[in-house]
Scaffold this motif. Structure first.
Motif, PDB file in Angstrom:
ATOM      1  N   ALA A  62      66.194 108.454  39.374  1.00 10.95           N
ATOM      2  CA  ALA A  62      65.184 107.411  39.185  1.00 10.95           C
ATOM      3  C   ALA A  62      65.355 106.341  40.254  1.00 10.95           C
ATOM      4  CB  ALA A  62      65.292 106.806  37.790  1.00 10.95           C
ATOM      5  N   LEU A  63      64.226 105.763  40.663  1.00 11.37           N
ATOM      6  CA  LEU A  63      64.221 104.773  41.727  1.00 11.37           C
ATOM      7  C   LEU A  63      63.436 103.541  41.307  1.00 11.37           C
ATOM      8  CD1 LEU A  63      63.210 107.799  42.986  1.00 11.37           C
ATOM      9  CD2 LEU A  63      64.039 106.679  45.006  1.00 11.37           C
ATOM     10  N   ARG A  64      63.904 102.369  41.761  1.00 13.31           N
ATOM     11  CA  ARG A  64      63.167 101.135  41.516  1.00 13.31           C
ATOM     12  C   ARG A  64      63.694 100.034  42.420  1.00 13.31           C
ATOM     13  NH1 ARG A  64      64.482  96.808  38.239  1.00 13.31           N
ATOM     14  NH2 ARG A  64      66.715  96.620  37.906  1.00 13.31           N
ATOM     15  N   PHE A  65      62.839  99.044  42.648  1.00 14.20           N
ATOM     16  CA  PHE A  65      63.276  97.811  43.277  1.00 14.20           C
ATOM     17  C   PHE A  65      63.810  96.913  42.169  1.00 14.20           C
ATOM     18  CE2 PHE A  65      60.365  99.205  46.637  1.00 14.20           C
ATOM     19  CZ  PHE A  65      61.182  99.020  47.750  1.00 14.20           C
ATOM     20  N   ILE A  66      64.913  96.263  42.420  1.00 13.82           N
ATOM     21  CA  ILE A  66      65.599  95.472  41.399  1.00 13.82           C
ATOM     22  C   ILE A  66      64.697  94.387  40.812  1.00 13.82           C
ATOM     23  CG2 ILE A  66      67.516  93.858  41.017  1.00 13.82           C
ATOM     24  CD1 ILE A  66      69.056  95.517  43.187  1.00 13.82           C
ATOM     25  N   GLN A  67      63.887  93.762  41.614  1.00 14.02           N
ATOM     26  CA  GLN A  67      63.059  92.651  41.138  1.00 14.02           C
ATOM     27  C   GLN A  67      61.695  93.105  40.608  1.00 14.02           C
ATOM     28  OE1 GLN A  67      64.491  92.903  44.168  1.00 14.02           O
ATOM     29  NE2 GLN A  67      65.851  91.156  44.410  1.00 14.02           N
ATOM     30  N   GLY A  73      65.003  96.285  34.720  1.00 14.77           N
ATOM     31  CA  GLY A  73      66.363  96.803  34.668  1.00 14.77           C
ATOM     32  C   GLY A  73      66.749  97.364  33.317  1.00 14.77           C
ATOM     33  N   GLU A  74      66.198  96.813  32.244  1.00 19.54           N
ATOM     34  CA  GLU A  74      66.499  97.312  30.904  1.00 19.54           C
ATOM     35  C   GLU A  74      66.099  98.777  30.747  1.00 19.54           C
ATOM     36  OE1 GLU A  74      65.595  92.865  30.297  1.00 19.54           O
ATOM     37  OE2 GLU A  74      64.948  94.470  31.635  1.00 19.54           O
ATOM     38  N   ARG A  75      65.068  99.192  31.441  1.00 23.14           N
ATOM     39  CA  ARG A  75      64.620 100.590  31.369  1.00 23.14           C
ATOM     40  C   ARG A  75      65.672 101.508  31.989  1.00 23.14           C
ATOM     41  NH1 ARG A  75      58.819 100.625  32.280  1.00 23.14           N
ATOM     42  NH2 ARG A  75      59.059  99.812  30.184  1.00 23.14           N
ATOM     43  N   PHE A  76      66.236 101.089  33.118  1.00 27.72           N
ATOM     44  CA  PHE A  76      67.270 101.900  33.745  1.00 27.72           C
ATOM     45  C   PHE A  76      68.557 101.867  32.930  1.00 27.72           C
ATOM     46  CE2 PHE A  76      66.183 103.170  38.292  1.00 27.72           C
ATOM     47  CZ  PHE A  76      64.854 103.352  37.987  1.00 27.72           C
ATOM     48  N   ALA A  77      68.850 100.737  32.300  1.00 23.21           N
ATOM     49  CA  ALA A  77      70.014 100.665  31.418  1.00 23.21           C
ATOM     50  C   ALA A  77      69.847 101.663  30.275  1.00 23.21           C
ATOM     51  CB  ALA A  77      70.188  99.247  30.883  1.00 23.21           C
ATOM     52  N   ARG A  78      68.653 101.763  29.729  1.00 21.13           N
ATOM     53  CA  ARG A  78      68.391 102.724  28.651  1.00 21.13           C
ATOM     54  C   ARG A  78      68.556 104.150  29.154  1.00 21.13           C
ATOM     55  NH1 ARG A  78      64.605 104.073  24.443  1.00 21.13           N
ATOM     56  NH2 ARG A  78      65.445 106.040  23.666  1.00 21.13           N
ATOM     57  N   ILE A  90      68.730 104.857  41.853  1.00 21.95           N
ATOM     58  CA  ILE A  90      68.669 104.194  43.150  1.00 21.95           C
ATOM     59  C   ILE A  90      67.921 102.893  42.904  1.00 21.95           C
ATOM     60  CG2 ILE A  90      67.780 104.261  45.505  1.00 21.95           C
ATOM     61  CD1 ILE A  90      68.010 107.319  45.377  1.00 21.95           C
ATOM     62  N   GLU A  91      68.621 101.789  43.053  1.00 22.99           N
ATOM     63  CA  GLU A  91      68.036 100.472  42.838  1.00 22.99           C
ATOM     64  C   GLU A  91      68.277  99.641  44.093  1.00 22.99           C
ATOM     65  OE1 GLU A  91      68.377  99.294  38.376  1.00 22.99           O
ATOM     66  OE2 GLU A  91      70.257 100.304  38.939  1.00 22.99           O
ATOM     67  N   ILE A  92      67.190  99.157  44.666  1.00 17.70           N
ATOM     68  CA  ILE A  92      67.243  98.469  45.950  1.00 17.70           C
ATOM     69  C   ILE A  92      66.646  97.075  45.814  1.00 17.70           C
ATOM     70  CG2 ILE A  92      66.422  98.524  48.343  1.00 17.70           C
ATOM     71  CD1 ILE A  92      66.342 101.553  48.164  1.00 17.70           C
ATOM     72  N   ASP A  93      67.252  96.119  46.474  1.00 18.38           N
ATOM     73  CA  ASP A  93      66.704  94.768  46.514  1.00 18.38           C
ATOM     74  C   ASP A  93      65.379  94.786  47.272  1.00 18.38           C
ATOM     75  OD1 ASP A  93      66.335  91.957  47.685  1.00 18.38           O
ATOM     76  OD2 ASP A  93      68.052  91.675  46.333  1.00 18.38           O
ATOM     77  N   HIS A 106      57.215  97.507  44.875  1.00 24.28           N
ATOM     78  CA  HIS A 106      57.152  98.435  43.741  1.00 24.28           C
ATOM     79  C   HIS A 106      57.299  99.890  44.166  1.00 24.28           C
ATOM     80  CE1 HIS A 106      55.923 100.009  39.862  1.00 24.28           C
ATOM     81  NE2 HIS A 106      54.941 100.676  40.445  1.00 24.28           N
ATOM     82  N   SER A 107      56.555 100.333  45.141  1.00 27.79           N
ATOM     83  CA  SER A 107      56.454 101.762  45.471  1.00 27.79           C
ATOM     84  C   SER A 107      57.442 102.146  46.573  1.00 27.79           C
ATOM     85  CB  SER A 107      55.022 102.091  45.897  1.00 27.79           C
ATOM     86  OG  SER A 107      54.124 101.739  44.872  1.00 27.79           O
ATOM     87  N   MET A 108      58.656 102.471  46.168  1.00 25.02           N
ATOM     88  CA  MET A 108      59.744 102.691  47.105  1.00 25.02           C
ATOM     89  C   MET A 108      59.486 103.828  48.090  1.00 25.02           C
ATOM     90  SD  MET A 108      63.797 103.187  46.314  1.00 25.02           S
ATOM     91  CE  MET A 108      63.838 101.773  45.229  1.00 25.02           C
ATOM     92  N   LEU A 109      58.848 104.890  47.648  1.00 27.34           N
ATOM     93  CA  LEU A 109      58.674 106.069  48.500  1.00 27.34           C
ATOM     94  C   LEU A 109      57.323 106.113  49.208  1.00 27.34           C
ATOM     95  CD1 LEU A 109      60.244 108.758  46.132  1.00 27.34           C
ATOM     96  CD2 LEU A 109      61.357 107.435  47.953  1.00 27.34           C
ATOM     97  N   THR A 110      56.490 105.106  48.989  1.00 23.68           N
ATOM     98  CA  THR A 110      55.168 105.104  49.627  1.00 23.68           C
ATOM     99  C   THR A 110      54.901 103.747  50.279  1.00 23.68           C
ATOM    100  OG1 THR A 110      54.085 104.592  47.514  1.00 23.68           O
ATOM    101  CG2 THR A 110      54.215 106.913  48.140  1.00 23.68           C
ATOM    102  N   ASN A 111      54.183 102.856  49.608  1.00 23.86           N
ATOM    103  CA  ASN A 111      53.754 101.589  50.200  1.00 23.86           C
ATOM    104  C   ASN A 111      54.889 100.732  50.742  1.00 23.86           C
ATOM    105  OD1 ASN A 111      51.060 102.037  49.623  1.00 23.86           O
ATOM    106  ND2 ASN A 111      51.140 100.958  47.679  1.00 23.86           N
ATOM    107  N   HIS A 112      56.039 100.796  50.128  1.00 21.26           N
ATOM    108  CA  HIS A 112      57.136  99.920  50.518  1.00 21.26           C
ATOM    109  C   HIS A 112      58.235 100.635  51.304  1.00 21.26           C
ATOM    110  CE1 HIS A 112      55.104  97.593  47.352  1.00 21.26           C
ATOM    111  NE2 HIS A 112      55.295  96.652  48.258  1.00 21.26           N
TER     112      HIS A 112
END
Length: 142
Positions: A62-67, A73-78, A90-93, A106-112
């Protein structure tokens, strides 16, 4: 990705899925505290995921930007709590997001994605591709 991010998890119920990638899973919308850690997956779907992890070697990336407010973050903790060592995050600032992308990051593998060697988002893409190859038994890139 995003709205469909958790569908990869749900697909483990009836499809031969051994390598789900949850890219910034945003459902259910985190409009209440209890929904921030929710997975948008039924108990039956979670049991199927555990069965594939335990008996077929499935793993979850799973991937996400921290902010990212849409993927808290609670979703990844779950997910960590639910799947333990079978879950890789994979969590990136967001400071590493492509600044030309929409805000918030938001979109780690596309827009961002910053598609340059050494960039954290490019490393996330490379890890995603390697994860799929590992899980699907494909030879590593040369």
């Amino acid at each position: 990705m995003c709205f469909t991010g958790n569908f990869a998890l749900a697909m483990m119920l009836n499809a031969p899925v051994l390598a789900p990638v949850l890219a910034q899973p945003s459902l259910p919308f985190a409009v209440t505290k209890s929904r921030r850690g929710a997975l948008h997956a039924s108990a039956e779907e979670l049991r199927a995921a555990h069965e594939k992890i335990d008996n077929q070697g499935a793993r979850i990336l799973a991937l996400r930007f921290i902010q990212d407010p849409m993927c808290p973050g609670e979703r990844f903790a779950r997910l960590r709590n639910e799947f333990g060592g079978a879950f890789e995050a994979i969590e990136i600032d967001e400071k590493h997001a492509n600044p030309r992308g929409p805000k918030p990051a938001h979109s780690m593998l596309t827009n961002h994605l910053i598609d340059e060697a050494g960039q954290p988002t490019r490393e996330a893409l490379d890890r995603t591709l390697a994860f799929l190859k590992e899980q699907l038994g494909l030879p590593p890139a040369q």
